[in-house]
Design a protein around this motif. Structure first.
Motif, PDB file in Angstrom:
ATOM      1  N   ARG A 168      55.040 -52.115  10.370  1.00 38.67           N
ATOM      2  CA  ARG A 168      55.421 -50.917  11.114  1.00 38.67           C
ATOM      3  C   ARG A 168      56.711 -51.162  11.885  1.00 38.67           C
ATOM      4  O   ARG A 168      56.855 -52.211  12.514  1.00 38.67           O
ATOM      5  CB  ARG A 168      54.335 -50.569  12.127  1.00 38.67           C
ATOM      6  N   SER A 169      57.593 -50.203  11.852  1.00 36.12           N
ATOM      7  CA  SER A 169      58.791 -50.318  12.676  1.00 36.12           C
ATOM      8  C   SER A 169      58.388 -50.195  14.150  1.00 36.12           C
ATOM      9  O   SER A 169      57.371 -49.584  14.475  1.00 36.12           O
ATOM     10  CB  SER A 169      59.763 -49.213  12.280  1.00 36.12           C
ATOM     11  N   LEU A 204      58.249 -44.094  13.017  1.00 36.38           N
ATOM     12  CA  LEU A 204      57.043 -44.116  12.194  1.00 36.38           C
ATOM     13  C   LEU A 204      57.326 -44.676  10.800  1.00 36.38           C
ATOM     14  O   LEU A 204      56.568 -44.483   9.878  1.00 36.38           O
ATOM     15  CB  LEU A 204      56.445 -42.716  12.102  1.00 36.38           C
ATOM     16  N   ILE A 260      52.554 -40.508   9.257  1.00 37.02           N
ATOM     17  CA  ILE A 260      51.207 -40.974   9.561  1.00 37.02           C
ATOM     18  C   ILE A 260      50.498 -41.351   8.266  1.00 37.02           C
ATOM     19  O   ILE A 260      50.514 -40.594   7.299  1.00 37.02           O
ATOM     20  CB  ILE A 260      50.441 -39.866  10.318  1.00 37.02           C
ATOM     21  N   LEU A 261      49.897 -42.539   8.263  1.00 38.57           N
ATOM     22  CA  LEU A 261      49.144 -42.973   7.076  1.00 38.57           C
ATOM     23  C   LEU A 261      47.739 -42.381   7.130  1.00 38.57           C
ATOM     24  O   LEU A 261      47.220 -42.105   8.210  1.00 38.57           O
ATOM     25  CB  LEU A 261      49.074 -44.499   7.057  1.00 38.57           C
ATOM     26  N   ASP A 301      43.644 -41.904   7.120  1.00 39.14           N
ATOM     27  CA  ASP A 301      42.614 -42.644   7.846  1.00 39.14           C
ATOM     28  C   ASP A 301      42.102 -43.850   7.075  1.00 39.14           C
ATOM     29  O   ASP A 301      41.775 -44.870   7.650  1.00 39.14           O
ATOM     30  CB  ASP A 301      41.420 -41.712   8.132  1.00 39.14           C
ATOM     31  N   GLU A 350      55.919 -35.484  13.208  1.00 38.99           N
ATOM     32  CA  GLU A 350      55.069 -36.654  13.382  1.00 38.99           C
ATOM     33  C   GLU A 350      55.852 -37.639  14.231  1.00 38.99           C
ATOM     34  O   GLU A 350      56.985 -37.971  13.911  1.00 38.99           O
ATOM     35  CB  GLU A 350      54.707 -37.263  12.029  1.00 38.99           C
ATOM     36  N   ARG A 374      55.997 -41.006  17.278  1.00 45.47           N
ATOM     37  CA  ARG A 374      55.442 -42.181  17.907  1.00 45.47           C
ATOM     38  C   ARG A 374      55.415 -41.872  19.404  1.00 45.47           C
ATOM     39  O   ARG A 374      56.444 -41.602  20.001  1.00 45.47           O
ATOM     40  CB  ARG A 374      56.425 -43.305  17.608  1.00 45.47           C
ATOM     41  N   LYS A 400      40.111 -39.697  17.356  1.00 52.70           N
ATOM     42  CA  LYS A 400      40.041 -40.581  16.197  1.00 52.70           C
ATOM     43  C   LYS A 400      38.670 -41.212  16.280  1.00 52.70           C
ATOM     44  O   LYS A 400      38.365 -41.891  17.260  1.00 52.70           O
ATOM     45  CB  LYS A 400      41.137 -41.648  16.316  1.00 52.70           C
ATOM     46  N   VAL A 449      36.747 -44.171   9.409  1.00 47.89           N
ATOM     47  CA  VAL A 449      37.586 -43.612  10.462  1.00 47.89           C
ATOM     48  C   VAL A 449      37.863 -42.154  10.112  1.00 47.89           C
ATOM     49  O   VAL A 449      38.103 -41.829   8.962  1.00 47.89           O
ATOM     50  CB  VAL A 449      38.914 -44.387  10.557  1.00 47.89           C
ATOM     51  N   THR A 478      39.813 -38.408  11.493  1.00 44.52           N
ATOM     52  CA  THR A 478      40.681 -37.700  12.422  1.00 44.52           C
ATOM     53  C   THR A 478      40.047 -36.374  12.790  1.00 44.52           C
ATOM     54  O   THR A 478      39.617 -35.629  11.916  1.00 44.52           O
ATOM     55  CB  THR A 478      42.031 -37.415  11.751  1.00 44.52           C
ATOM     56  N   GLY A 506      47.319 -39.861  14.651  1.00 41.17           N
ATOM     57  CA  GLY A 506      47.516 -40.710  13.478  1.00 41.17           C
ATOM     58  C   GLY A 506      46.853 -42.045  13.734  1.00 41.17           C
ATOM     59  O   GLY A 506      45.695 -42.098  14.124  1.00 41.17           O
ATOM     60  N   GLU A 507      47.614 -43.133  13.597  1.00 43.58           N
ATOM     61  CA  GLU A 507      46.984 -44.424  13.817  1.00 43.58           C
ATOM     62  C   GLU A 507      47.556 -45.076  15.079  1.00 43.58           C
ATOM     63  O   GLU A 507      48.661 -44.750  15.510  1.00 43.58           O
ATOM     64  CB  GLU A 507      47.187 -45.319  12.599  1.00 43.58           C
ATOM     65  N   LEU A 567      49.459 -47.734  17.217  1.00 40.98           N
ATOM     66  CA  LEU A 567      50.613 -48.550  16.844  1.00 40.98           C
ATOM     67  C   LEU A 567      50.771 -49.714  17.806  1.00 40.98           C
ATOM     68  O   LEU A 567      51.868 -50.205  18.048  1.00 40.98           O
ATOM     69  CB  LEU A 567      51.880 -47.693  16.845  1.00 40.98           C
ATOM     70  N   ALA A 580      50.635 -42.854  16.725  1.00 44.92           N
ATOM     71  CA  ALA A 580      51.328 -41.891  15.880  1.00 44.92           C
ATOM     72  C   ALA A 580      50.612 -40.563  16.076  1.00 44.92           C
ATOM     73  O   ALA A 580      49.389 -40.503  15.981  1.00 44.92           O
ATOM     74  CB  ALA A 580      51.259 -42.320  14.429  1.00 44.92           C
TER      75      ALA A 580
END
Lengths: 156, 657
Positions: free
Chosen positions: A67-68, A72, A92-93, A95, B521, B523, B573, B582, B584, B601-602, B604, B610
């Motif tokens: 991940r950066s 994202l 977003i990846l 789930d 989307e 961060r 989540k 998992v 959403t 999202g997930e 980070l 995210a």
């Protein structure tokens, strides 16, 4: 010709022409919008076109997800057991995306053989693997078997 | 014990279905009235036994009977009891039992409410329905028995229901969708009975119409609910994906819609007779195809929960018998039913024909796009998936054509309409809708200027207003100055206008939400904020919160508009305890004009996540329109005409006896 019959013939001709145009258009659009699935080893062998929408997938290699720190952007490696393919994606990846699990990425291949994905799909529940990935891995496994001596034979 | 009881009930139901399939049909040929009448009681009996079987499976779920393989795989002791009930149809076996239950339910309804049908006709209809029941009963018992035991007991807790399906949407979506799918078995049975008996007249059309309307109403509702469920549950904010499973439900809907319109012409004017029969056959065949696509595991699709080729082969054979057999029968008998009647120019018949051509074309292109990857896979042409652009390329113009036609059709008359009359009635709605459509995007765009002008929005506003304006003008003509005339409108007329209004609302929702959707989307960490359209989203913080069978990360996102708090949203989540899955859970602030949609999202690292932020204008109109369309179908099915005719016929029968 009888007028009613002529009228019918005109209708039939019209329908045939319309149907042919529709069929040709459908075939063309299918060709434009169908994306083919390639295994990492096919891509490494240069079978996949560059700059065209394709899909590729396999198991996500453990420890390859990167991940950066400030966006994202993400990159990871998928494998079919023979070769690896680098995938980059922004967003977003799903789930169920995880290292060591199956994933499919859709996007375009760049000249460095990195898949610039616009969409990443992961398997849908803990028991299910996308058929493409399952086939890819079993095919790769068979190919590996052909190249190497059978372990059973070697033991005998 | 209760499982054995359910298993036995299912076997008895299959035996009853077998007799129901054979005896009334034989009776109708040899002229045994008692044999034909047997179908009625058998249909009700069969329904009771399938219902008992279904109740037993539900009881096994409630009692956590993990000696049953199906229960063990799809339930869990921690699951709330309402999800235990909905888990009955959460996977393959149970959903097929639901299919069988609903089919038996429709058969019983035909038996109870179609007493007015001439006996040979009624007997044959029930016999065809019985034959379909036999097919599904065999399928259930031999390939997908929900009562199969799992011994020794391996799971003390149960594997759990897929968390995606632990939701209100799953409680209601499949049963309603199945009501629609399976409901098309009834017009199919009517069509086959008509082909066998050679009776195919206006009376036939009147008997079938309410059943078609009801099945279609359920299918509309099911598709609408499915779209709504995908929207809030999958966490992407999309409402239609051209996923094969969605296509599988849309195809019978399109043909069913064509059928509703075609049979109207058949009843009123006697035209399109064999075409109507063909559509009735296709609507049910496509429903079966949908079941095959979804339930055989042939698809690479988000819905492919089950994968078992043996089942696929069974359904494929069943499909071949049903479609092949009915088309064969149609080829033998169908053409003789055709009656050539004159209609010309801008007649209502022509408009209904246009409707049918457009709808069937749409179905065909979806069918090709959905089956092409499967065929390519079988022929080893490679593994292909067909993307949304293919479907949109064809579907959008066809729908535009359809909406234009709806507006014209309202004004047309049967047989022949003067072109002058059409111009006279259509001019004002056309001018109004064109003007509004040109101006509306100026006010709808983000910064109210020409730079944000959306041609797509203008087009959808035009189409929706064109339909609404022509409907209004037609109502105005029919009411005139005497408002009491409204009470005299038939329910089928009101139903039609309501459904067409719903179509316009739905199109407006689709067009505007696509044109003005804004999403990002990002961060984000607590304290961060982002501007989407005119809204400011502030990420306040994140907590860990336990649920009944999961642990959730719950974020708080404040939404402000011009520094005024609009709402606080709490997307989650969830980590499910049983399967380790998992999920959403998006947080939505709904309103008719716009939805605010936030999903996690997930993680980070640290408290950084995210996050997907979306503003979706008018997206709710899509489902509101869908509901109106379904209600229109219901209203039309309740038309007095259908019941009056029943009464007249039974009165006639009474005097005859």
């Amino acid at each position: 010709m009888h007028p009613i019959r002529r009228q019918r013939l005109q209708w039939v001709a019209l329908i045939v022409v319309a149907a042919s145009i529709a069929a040709a258009l459908m075939a063309y659009m299918l060709g434009q919008n169908a994306s083919y699935f390639y295994a990492p080893s096919q891509i490494v062998a240069g079978e996949a076109p560059i700059g065209v929408n394709i899909r590729a997938g396999g198991m996500v290699v453990e420890g390859s997800v990167d991940r950066s720190m400030d966006s994202l952007e993400v990159s990871f490696i998928v494998t079919d057991g023979l070769e690896n393919l680098q995938v980059t994606y922004s967003g977003i990846l799903p789930d169920l995306f995880a290292e060591g699990e199956a994933a499919i990425a859709a996007g375009k291949l760049d000249s460095k053989q990195i898949l610039q994905a616009t969409q990443v799909l992961a398997k849908h529940d803990e028991n299910y693997m996308p058929p493409e990935v399952a086939d890819t891995i079993s095919e790769a496994y068979q190919r590996k078997q052909q190249h190497q001596p059978e372990p059973q034979e070697a033991l005998q | 014990m209760i499982a054995e009881f359910g298993h036995a009930a299912l076997i008895i139901a299959l035996c009853l279905a077998l007799v129901q399939a054979v005896v009334p049909m034989l009776g109708s040929f040899v002229g045994q009235r008692s044999w034909m009448r047997l179908g009625y009681s058998l249909a009700v009996g069969q329904f009771l036994f399938v219902a008992v079987s279904f109740a037993c499976l539900a009881a096994a779920f409630l009692a956590d009977d993990f000696t049953l393989k199906y229960v063990a795989q799809n339930s869990n002791t921690e699951l709330p009891s309402y999800y235990k009930i909905s888990a009955v149809w959460g996977a393959h076996e149970g959903s097929l039992l639901l299919w069988a239950l609903i089919l038996a339910g429709w058969s019983a309804a035909v038996a109870l409410f179609s007493r007015a049908l001439p006996l040979p006709m009624g007997g044959r209809v029930l016999s065809v329905l019985g034959a379909i029941s036999v097919g599904f009963g065999l399928f259930l018992l031999f390939t997908s028995n929900p009562f199969a035991r799992l011994l020794p007991v391996a799971l003390l807790q149960g594997a759990d229901l897929n968390p995606l399906l632990q939701d209100f949407g799953l409680i209601v979506h499949p049963p309603i969708l199945y009501m629609g799918y399976v409901g098309f078995a009834v017009p199919f049975a009517f069509a086959i009975a008509a082909l066998i008996g050679g009776q195919f007249d206006a009376a036939w059309a009147r008997w079938s119409r309410p059943w078609i309307n009801l099945a279609w109403m359920f299918l509309t509702l099911g598709i609408t609910l499915g779209s709504w469920w995908a929207y809030y549950e999958l966490g992407w904010g999309g409402w239609w994906f051209w996923d094969p499973v969605e296509n599988a439900s849309l195809m019978p809907w399109l043909v069913g819609t064509a059928l509703m319109h075609s049979i109207a012409a058949t009843e009123k004017r006697g035209v399109f007779r064999s075409w109507t029969l063909l559509l009735a056959i296709f609507a049910f065949s496509l429903s079966l195809l949908g079941t095959f696509l979804v339930r055989s595991g042939v698809l690479t699709s988000v819905h492919a929960f089950a994968a078992d080729p043996q089942r696929g082969v069974f359904i494929l054979i069943f499909l071949a018998i049903v479609i092949g057999g009915s088309l064969m029968l149609f080829a033998l008998r169908g053409p003789a039913m055709q009656k050539v009647l004159a209609y010309s120019g801008w007649s209502r018949e022509l408009m209904l024909l246009t409707n049918n051509v457009l709808l069937v074309s749409a179905m065909t292109m979806i069918l090709v796009g959905t089956l092409y990857p499967l065929i390519a896979d079988v022929l080893e042409l490679g593994k292909i998936s067909v993307g949304p652009p293919y479907f949109n390329f064809f579907f959008v113009p066809l729908v535009i054509g359809l909406l234009v036609a709806v507006g014209i059709a309202v004004t047309t008359r049967w047989r022949k309409t003067e072109g002058r009359l059409l111009l006279q009635k259509g001019a004002l709605p056309l001018v109004i809708s064109l003007l509004c459509a040109l101006v509306a995007p100026l006010f709808l765009g983000a910064d109210r200027s020409f730079s944000s002008y959306s041609a797509g929005a203008a087009l959808s506003v035009f189409l929706a207003l064109w339909v609404l304006a022509t409907i209004t003008s037609d109502l105005k003509d029919k009411i005139g100055t005497d408002l009491t005339r409204v009470a005299k409108f038939s329910r089928s007329y009101l139903g039609m206008q309501l459904a067409h209004t719903g179509l316009a609302v739905c199109v407006l929702g689709v067009g505007l939400s696509v044109a003005y959707d804004e999403s990002r989307e990002l961060r984000m960490q607590p304290g961060d904020s982002a501007q989407i359209a005119s809204y400011q989203f502030q990420f306040v913080g994140i907590d860990r919160i336990p649920g009944p069978n999961f642990i959730a990360h719950r974020a708080e996102v404040r939404v402000l508009q011009q520094d005024r708090l609009v709402t606080s949203l709490f997307p989650e989540k969830r980590n499910y305890n049983a399967g380790g899955q998992v999920m959403t859970e998006a947080a939505i602030d709904p309103s008719l004009a716009r939805d605010l949609y936030v999903s996690l999202g997930e993680p980070l690292g640290g408290n950084t996540w995210a996050i997907s932020l979306q503003v979706k204008p008018f997206v709710r109109c899509i489902w509101l329109g869908g509901l109106m369309i379904a209600l229109g179908g219901l209203l039309a099915a309740m038309d007095r005409r259908y019941r009056r005719q029943t009464r007249v016929v039974s009165a006639a029968k009474g005097t005859a006896l």
